[in-house]
Design a protein around this motif. Structure first.
Motif, mmCIF file in Angstrom:
data_model
loop_
_atom_site.group_PDB
_atom_site.id
_atom_site.type_symbol
_atom_site.label_atom_id
_atom_site.label_comp_id
_atom_site.label_asym_id
_atom_site.label_seq_id
_atom_site.Cartn_x
_atom_site.Cartn_y
_atom_site.Cartn_z
ATOM 1 N N GLU A 1 0.835 -1.199 0.000
ATOM 2 C CA GLU A 1 0.000 0.000 0.000
ATOM 3 C C GLU A 1 0.879 1.263 0.000
ATOM 4 O OE1 GLU A 1 -3.135 -0.163 2.833
ATOM 5 O OE2 GLU A 1 -4.102 1.585 1.902
ATOM 6 N N ALA A 2 1.958 1.213 0.816
ATOM 7 C CA ALA A 2 2.883 2.347 0.899
ATOM 8 C C ALA A 2 3.521 2.620 -0.458
ATOM 9 C CB ALA A 2 3.963 2.070 1.940
ATOM 10 N N ALA A 3 3.848 1.548 -1.176
ATOM 11 C CA ALA A 3 4.491 1.706 -2.488
ATOM 12 C C ALA A 3 3.573 2.465 -3.435
ATOM 13 C CB ALA A 3 4.856 0.340 -3.059
ATOM 14 N N GLY A 4 2.306 2.066 -3.431
ATOM 15 C CA GLY A 4 1.341 2.727 -4.306
ATOM 16 C C GLY A 4 1.210 4.200 -3.970
ATOM 17 N N LEU A 5 1.173 4.498 -2.699
ATOM 18 C CA LEU A 5 1.057 5.898 -2.269
ATOM 19 C C LEU A 5 2.301 6.703 -2.636
ATOM 20 C CD1 LEU A 5 -0.513 5.755 1.303
ATOM 21 C CD2 LEU A 5 -1.344 7.054 -0.673
ATOM 22 N N ALA A 6 3.455 6.092 -2.399
ATOM 23 C CA ALA A 6 4.731 6.787 -2.615
ATOM 24 C C ALA A 6 4.833 7.282 -4.052
ATOM 25 C CB ALA A 6 5.898 5.866 -2.286
ATOM 26 N N GLU A 7 4.343 6.464 -4.969
ATOM 27 C CA GLU A 7 4.425 6.837 -6.386
ATOM 28 C C GLU A 7 3.784 8.187 -6.651
ATOM 29 O OE1 GLU A 7 2.861 3.284 -8.144
ATOM 30 O OE2 GLU A 7 4.772 2.871 -9.129
ATOM 31 N N GLY A 8 2.733 8.470 -5.875
ATOM 32 C CA GLY A 8 1.970 9.673 -6.157
ATOM 33 C C GLY A 8 2.388 10.923 -5.392
ATOM 34 N N ILE A 9 3.328 10.817 -4.488
ATOM 35 C CA ILE A 9 3.628 12.021 -3.694
ATOM 36 C C ILE A 9 4.867 12.754 -4.198
ATOM 37 C CG2 ILE A 9 2.509 11.176 -1.579
ATOM 38 C CD1 ILE A 9 5.231 10.524 -0.479
ATOM 39 N N ALA A 10 4.918 14.048 -3.873
ATOM 40 C CA ALA A 10 6.070 14.870 -4.283
ATOM 41 C C ALA A 10 7.293 14.441 -3.475
ATOM 42 C CB ALA A 10 5.762 16.341 -4.035
ATOM 43 N N LEU B 1 3.725 10.695 3.219
ATOM 44 C CA LEU B 1 3.549 9.244 3.100
ATOM 45 C C LEU B 1 2.991 8.649 4.393
ATOM 46 C CD1 LEU B 1 4.022 6.597 1.484
ATOM 47 C CD2 LEU B 1 6.323 6.530 2.457
ATOM 48 N N THR B 2 3.631 8.969 5.500
ATOM 49 C CA THR B 2 3.206 8.355 6.764
ATOM 50 C C THR B 2 1.863 8.908 7.228
ATOM 51 O OG1 THR B 2 4.597 9.945 7.958
ATOM 52 C CG2 THR B 2 5.524 7.758 7.567
ATOM 53 N N GLY B 3 1.605 10.182 6.919
ATOM 54 C CA GLY B 3 0.325 10.781 7.291
ATOM 55 C C GLY B 3 -0.827 10.052 6.600
ATOM 56 N N GLU B 4 -0.635 9.815 5.318
ATOM 57 C CA GLU B 4 -1.674 9.149 4.526
ATOM 58 C C GLU B 4 -1.842 7.681 4.975
ATOM 59 O OE1 GLU B 4 -3.648 10.728 2.551
ATOM 60 O OE2 GLU B 4 -4.763 8.894 1.973
ATOM 61 N N LEU C 1 14.705 10.031 3.375
ATOM 62 C CA LEU C 1 13.892 9.541 2.262
ATOM 63 C C LEU C 1 14.076 10.319 0.945
ATOM 64 C CD1 LEU C 1 11.886 7.410 1.349
ATOM 65 C CD2 LEU C 1 10.014 8.927 2.071
ATOM 66 N N PRO C 2 14.011 11.656 0.970
ATOM 67 C CA PRO C 2 14.145 12.352 -0.320
ATOM 68 C C PRO C 2 15.512 12.169 -0.977
ATOM 69 C CG PRO C 2 13.798 13.924 1.496
ATOM 70 C CD PRO C 2 13.748 12.565 2.091
ATOM 71 N N LEU C 3 16.492 11.647 -0.206
ATOM 72 C CA LEU C 3 17.824 11.444 -0.787
ATOM 73 C C LEU C 3 17.947 10.080 -1.458
ATOM 74 C CD1 LEU C 3 20.085 13.005 1.996
ATOM 75 C CD2 LEU C 3 19.183 14.079 -0.075
ATOM 76 N N ILE C 4 16.921 9.230 -1.253
ATOM 77 C CA ILE C 4 16.884 7.950 -1.970
ATOM 78 C C ILE C 4 16.033 8.181 -3.221
ATOM 79 C CG2 ILE C 4 16.158 5.518 -1.869
ATOM 80 C CD1 ILE C 4 16.433 5.686 1.183
ATOM 81 N N ASP C 5 16.549 7.766 -4.348
ATOM 82 C CA ASP C 5 15.829 7.964 -5.607
ATOM 83 C C ASP C 5 14.407 7.400 -5.497
ATOM 84 O OD1 ASP C 5 15.792 8.388 -8.594
ATOM 85 O OD2 ASP C 5 15.360 6.214 -8.447
ATOM 86 N N LYS C 6 13.460 8.156 -5.981
ATOM 87 C CA LYS C 6 12.058 7.773 -5.799
ATOM 88 C C LYS C 6 11.744 6.389 -6.369
ATOM 89 C CE LYS C 6 7.377 9.473 -6.517
ATOM 90 N NZ LYS C 6 6.575 10.594 -7.030
ATOM 91 N N LYS C 7 12.205 6.140 -7.560
ATOM 92 C CA LYS C 7 11.925 4.839 -8.209
ATOM 93 C C LYS C 7 12.471 3.700 -7.363
ATOM 94 C CE LYS C 7 11.578 5.205 -13.207
ATOM 95 N NZ LYS C 7 12.529 6.240 -13.713
ATOM 96 N N ARG C 8 13.707 3.951 -6.848
ATOM 97 C CA ARG C 8 14.353 2.922 -6.032
ATOM 98 C C ARG C 8 13.540 2.683 -4.740
ATOM 99 N NH1 ARG C 8 19.607 1.267 -6.154
ATOM 100 N NH2 ARG C 8 20.270 3.052 -7.400
ATOM 101 N N ALA C 9 13.061 3.769 -4.170
ATOM 102 C CA ALA C 9 12.311 3.653 -2.915
ATOM 103 C C ALA C 9 11.021 2.872 -3.146
ATOM 104 C CB ALA C 9 12.006 5.049 -2.349
ATOM 105 N N ALA D 1 10.428 0.767 -5.495
ATOM 106 C CA ALA D 1 10.757 -0.638 -5.788
ATOM 107 C C ALA D 1 11.059 -1.392 -4.500
ATOM 108 C CB ALA D 1 11.957 -0.701 -6.729
ATOM 109 N N ARG D 2 11.744 -0.732 -3.552
ATOM 110 C CA ARG D 2 12.072 -1.412 -2.285
ATOM 111 C C ARG D 2 10.800 -1.699 -1.488
ATOM 112 N NH1 ARG D 2 17.496 1.872 -0.327
ATOM 113 N NH2 ARG D 2 18.903 0.871 -1.830
ATOM 114 N N LEU D 3 9.898 -0.753 -1.495
ATOM 115 C CA LEU D 3 8.629 -0.961 -0.744
ATOM 116 C C LEU D 3 7.867 -2.125 -1.378
ATOM 117 C CD1 LEU D 3 7.556 2.763 -0.232
ATOM 118 C CD2 LEU D 3 8.343 1.175 1.536
ATOM 119 N N ARG D 4 7.892 -2.156 -2.671
ATOM 120 C CA ARG D 4 7.138 -3.198 -3.382
ATOM 121 C C ARG D 4 7.810 -4.560 -3.192
ATOM 122 N NH1 ARG D 4 4.902 -0.203 -7.784
ATOM 123 N NH2 ARG D 4 3.055 -0.063 -6.456
ATOM 124 N N ALA D 5 9.106 -4.580 -3.200
ATOM 125 C CA ALA D 5 9.845 -5.865 -3.072
ATOM 126 C C ALA D 5 9.623 -6.491 -1.699
ATOM 127 C CB ALA D 5 11.338 -5.634 -3.297
#
Ligand code: GLU
Length: 433
Positions: free
Chosen positions: A365-374, A383-386, A419-427, A429-433
């Motif tokens: 669920e977090a992965a899906g949300l992360a994709e959509g946030i700035a 992310l954590t608020g949502e 968190l913002p220093l980790i590339d978004k795509k990588r983050a 992918a890690r949540l999804r993995a």
């Protein structure tokens, strides 16, 4: 103000002589003076050019570059000249005793309950056929030796209670005592700081300064280093620069400790030698041994890193750690060597501990949300608020699975900064993995 550090190039620097170098360096710099390096290499059998070079490199590395460097083996002609002068003045005389004779005389004196002081001849020793003499300096028994020691206060020695020191061997080689005085005199050394194991040498050497018509330097003898608990083991004491190389200890962490142990001043992390010099004060040194502990160096090292700006470490940290990453990480490392692992958190592979089904669903669920946030400083709270609103999770149940999935670790820097220093795509992918 002119000081010197005079190691024998018979080994690498260790904590004891790094401390002596530091004291002389700081004293000179505190007063805008000069700091000299003198290599005491008169012992040709034990001194090596490699160790001489290593000492220079190590001092440089510690930031204590000398204003000038010279070695005693270049000054034999000068020693010869001073030797001749003192001989003419009757202050140096030839001796023909063998070590066995001297030992016997010592035993006889001790047996009679007398101090084992060398019994000097009335005038000259009679030459012994076929025996090359060794040489002693004639102490002036008429004048008591006194100085006001920078650490120990007023000192008083009766020269009649000291043996005339041997200054030169039968093969012509020099012992430490006289060349050191000639050098200090010729270089106009104003202050000598060294360990208290040299106090009795100092008594003798002051008479040598007088005999040469030279100005006496001010003297200060500091209490020796001991381990925080008991004796400093050979291994602990011998460790010096190796600890910086192998254990990633910052030079300034070691120097911050060495500058203050044995004084009434607290050990504080200092970022540079100027900061240490500003507080350096011989009058704060005590007579009790200076307690040294590598564990304290490690603590100071961590405190130092936590405060260090990127510019102070940029030249020796992994390329993957830029200014922003350093800012986030510095509070979480005790040694720079730990940074390697953190580079993987940003740019490489991480190992994530096994998570249970519930957490896995939560992370999906977090992965899906992360994709959509700035992906900026607000990303973590968004992310954590949502997630909190959607799942009802809070506290550890909310934060820990995210941290584990994103970093592979249960602790570390603030996730909001990380968190913002980790590339978004990588983050994602890690949540999804
Ligand atoms: N080479 C001597 C030593 O390391 C120098 C002592 C001094 O400072 O005069 O003990």
């Amino acid at each position: 103000m002119k000081t010197r550090f005079a190691p024998s190039p018979t080994g690498r620097l260790h904590v004891g002589n790094i401390r002596t170098a530091l004291q002389n360096y700081l004293l000179a710099k505190r007063h805008g003076g000069q700091f000299l390096l003198r290599l005491d290499d008169t012992d040709a059998a034990r001194s090596t050019p490699e160790f001489a070079e290593a000492i220079k490199v190590d001092l440089e590395r510690l930031g204590m570059s000398p204003d000038a460097t010279f070695r005693q083996s270049d000054r034999f002609a000068r020693y010869e000249e001073a030797f001749d002068q003192l001989k003419r003045d009757g202050r140096i005389y030839a001796c023909y005793e063998t070590p066995e004779e001297l030992e016997l005389r010592r035993k006889v004196l001790l047996g009679r309950g007398l101090p084992p002081i060398y019994e000097r001849p009335e005038s000259e020793n009679a030459p012994v056929d076929g025996v090359a003499p060794h040489w002693r300096f004639r102490l002036d028994h008429a004048s008591a030796i006194e100085w006001d020691d920078g650490v120990r206060g007023p000192q008083h020695f009766e020269p009649a209670k000291i043996s005339d020191p041997v200054i030169r061997r039968a093969d012509g080689s020099w012992l430490y005592m006289l060349p050191s005085v000639i050098d200090d005199a010729d270089h106009a050394i104003s202050h000598v700081v060294r360990g208290e194991d040299h106090v009795s040498n100092s008594a003798v050497q002051l008479q040598m300064f007088d005999a040469l018509g030279a100005t006496r330097p001010a003297l200060a003898h500091t209490a020796l280093i001991v381990a925080a608990a008991g004796k400093l083991s050979k291994r602990e004491g011998a460790k010096g620069l190796e600890a910086l190389d192998e254990e990633g200890v910052e030079p300034m962490a070691l120097l911050s400790v060495l500058a203050r142990i044995g004084t009434s001043q607290p050990v504080e992390p200092a970022h540079d030698l100027n900061a240490l010099a500003a507080g350096f004060d011989l009058s704060t040194f005590g007579r009790a041994p200076a307690r040294f502990d590598w564990a304290e160096v490690a603590q100071v090292n961590a405190r130092l890193l936590h405060e260090m700006d990127y510019a102070e470490v940029a030249d020796r940290i992994p390329e993957g750690v830029d200014a922003a990453r350093w800012q986030v990480l510095r509070g979480n490392v005790e040694r720079l060597g730990e940074l390697e692992d953190w580079v993987d958190v940003f740019d490489g592979e991480i190992a994530v501990p096994a998570l249970d089904e519930e957490d896995r669903a939560f992370l999906e669920e977090a992965a899906g949300l992360a994709e959509g946030i700035a992906w900026d400083e607000g990303a973590w709270s968004a992310l954590t608020g949502e997630l909190k609103a959607r799942t009802g999770r809070k506290g550890k149940a909310l934060f820990l699975p995210l941290r584990l999935a994103l970093t592979g670790r249960g602790s570390g820097p603030e996730m909001a900064a990380l968190l913002p220093l980790i590339d978004k795509k990588r983050a994602v992918a890690r949540l999804r993995a």
